[in-house]
Design a protein around this motif. Structure first.
Motif, mmCIF file in Angstrom:
data_model
loop_
_atom_site.group_PDB
_atom_site.id
_atom_site.type_symbol
_atom_site.label_atom_id
_atom_site.label_comp_id
_atom_site.label_asym_id
_atom_site.label_seq_id
_atom_site.Cartn_x
_atom_site.Cartn_y
_atom_site.Cartn_z
ATOM 1 N N LYS A 1 0.809 -1.100 0.010
ATOM 2 C CA LYS A 1 -0.141 0.085 0.057
ATOM 3 C C LYS A 1 0.999 1.293 0.045
ATOM 4 O O LYS A 1 0.633 2.348 -0.573
ATOM 5 N N ARG A 2 1.954 1.151 0.833
ATOM 6 C CA ARG A 2 2.775 2.568 0.931
ATOM 7 C C ARG A 2 3.611 2.443 -0.198
ATOM 8 O O ARG A 2 4.061 3.653 -0.573
ATOM 9 N N TYR A 3 4.134 1.586 -0.969
ATOM 10 C CA TYR A 3 5.398 1.370 -1.603
ATOM 11 C C TYR A 3 4.920 1.074 -3.079
ATOM 12 O O TYR A 3 6.089 1.046 -3.996
ATOM 13 N N TYR A 4 3.826 0.594 -3.431
ATOM 14 C CA TYR A 4 3.742 -0.139 -4.907
ATOM 15 C C TYR A 4 4.100 1.009 -5.985
ATOM 16 O O TYR A 4 4.669 0.782 -7.000
ATOM 17 N N THR A 5 3.700 2.380 -5.949
ATOM 18 C CA THR A 5 4.114 3.376 -7.048
ATOM 19 C C THR A 5 5.462 3.467 -6.915
ATOM 20 O O THR A 5 5.954 3.947 -8.071
ATOM 21 N N CYS A 6 6.313 3.143 -5.909
ATOM 22 C CA CYS A 6 7.769 3.030 -6.016
ATOM 23 C C CYS A 6 8.315 2.385 -7.051
ATOM 24 O O CYS A 6 9.571 2.518 -7.392
ATOM 25 N N ALA A 7 7.644 1.259 -7.632
ATOM 26 C CA ALA A 7 8.082 0.224 -8.287
ATOM 27 C C ALA A 7 7.819 0.470 -9.878
ATOM 28 O O ALA A 7 8.124 -0.090 -10.785
ATOM 29 N N ALA A 8 7.224 1.641 -10.026
ATOM 30 C CA ALA A 8 7.032 2.020 -11.391
ATOM 31 C C ALA A 8 8.103 2.955 -11.980
ATOM 32 O O ALA A 8 9.037 3.593 -11.360
ATOM 33 N N THR A 9 8.019 2.916 -13.378
ATOM 34 C CA THR A 9 9.225 3.467 -14.130
ATOM 35 C C THR A 9 8.848 4.919 -14.270
ATOM 36 O O THR A 9 7.609 5.330 -14.107
ATOM 37 N N PRO A 10 9.506 5.810 -14.534
ATOM 38 C CA PRO A 10 9.471 7.232 -14.815
ATOM 39 C C PRO A 10 8.319 7.523 -15.892
ATOM 40 O O PRO A 10 7.621 8.226 -15.738
ATOM 41 N N GLU A 11 8.571 6.618 -16.871
ATOM 42 C CA GLU A 11 7.384 6.639 -18.060
ATOM 43 C C GLU A 11 5.996 6.439 -17.580
ATOM 44 O O GLU A 11 5.217 7.174 -17.997
ATOM 45 N N GLU A 12 5.926 5.512 -16.833
ATOM 46 C CA GLU A 12 4.535 5.200 -16.252
ATOM 47 C C GLU A 12 3.918 6.309 -15.333
ATOM 48 O O GLU A 12 2.904 6.630 -15.472
ATOM 49 N N LEU A 13 4.860 6.777 -14.513
ATOM 50 C CA LEU A 13 4.429 7.819 -13.578
ATOM 51 C C LEU A 13 4.062 9.051 -14.549
ATOM 52 O O LEU A 13 3.329 9.618 -13.835
ATOM 53 N N ASP A 14 4.636 9.115 -15.464
ATOM 54 C CA ASP A 14 4.285 10.544 -16.246
ATOM 55 C C ASP A 14 3.052 10.336 -16.934
ATOM 56 O O ASP A 14 2.287 11.223 -17.206
#
Length: 155
Positions: A102-115
């Motif tokens: 819950k706290r860290y799943y977005t930290c496993a995203a690539t920069p392109e995915e976060l964009d």
């Protein structure tokens, strides 16, 4: 985020008990990818989720059971591994892993995915272009509690 940075982030998290299996794994195996991969699996569930129309005007994020089951199996295998290897109660390991995801799943995203943050659904281009347009953040679970409940039904 690279796996090594991800692990450093977890090691620095004071909310994770120093005696927990998570900290023990990270201290012994600094390059372990077990938690990064688990968070990445769950991140991809929401990132690749379908947006479906429920009724006349309501849309929602939908993750099928076919997509959930492999993630739940990976989660369950991780629970078994950690509880067996570190003689920790399975329920405690489950809770710890749910909190970690819950706290860290977005930290496993690539920069392109976060964009690529938003998906627009709905709206009638022949009518008012902004009428009934729903914007979803593809990097956030719309309802974590409901999602966690569904995962728990498979583990």
């Amino acid at each position: 985020m690279r796996k090594e940075e991800f692990n450093e982030l977890l090691l620095a998290d004071e909310k994770i008990c120093p005696s927990s299996p998570v900290k023990q794994v990270l201290e012994r195996y600094k390059k372990s990818s077990i938690f990064y991969n688990l968070c990445r699996t769950f991140y991809l569930l929401v990132y690749n989720a379908n947006i479906i129309k429920r009724d006349h005007l309501q849309f929602e994020c939908y993750i099928s059971d076919d997509d959930l089951i492999p993630a739940a199996c990976e989660f369950n295998e991780t629970v078994k591994l950690l509880s067996t290897q570190y003689q920790a109660p399975a329920e405690e390991v489950k809770e710890e892993l749910f909190n970690l995801i819950k706290r860290y799943y977005t930290c496993a995203a690539t920069p392109e995915e976060l964009d690529c943050k938003f998906r627009i659904v709905g709206g009638d281009p022949d009518r008012f272009p902004k009428e009934f347009i729903i914007v979803y953040d593809m990097n956030e679970f719309p309802n974590w509690d409901h999602f966690e409940e569904r995962i728990r039904s498979f583990v």
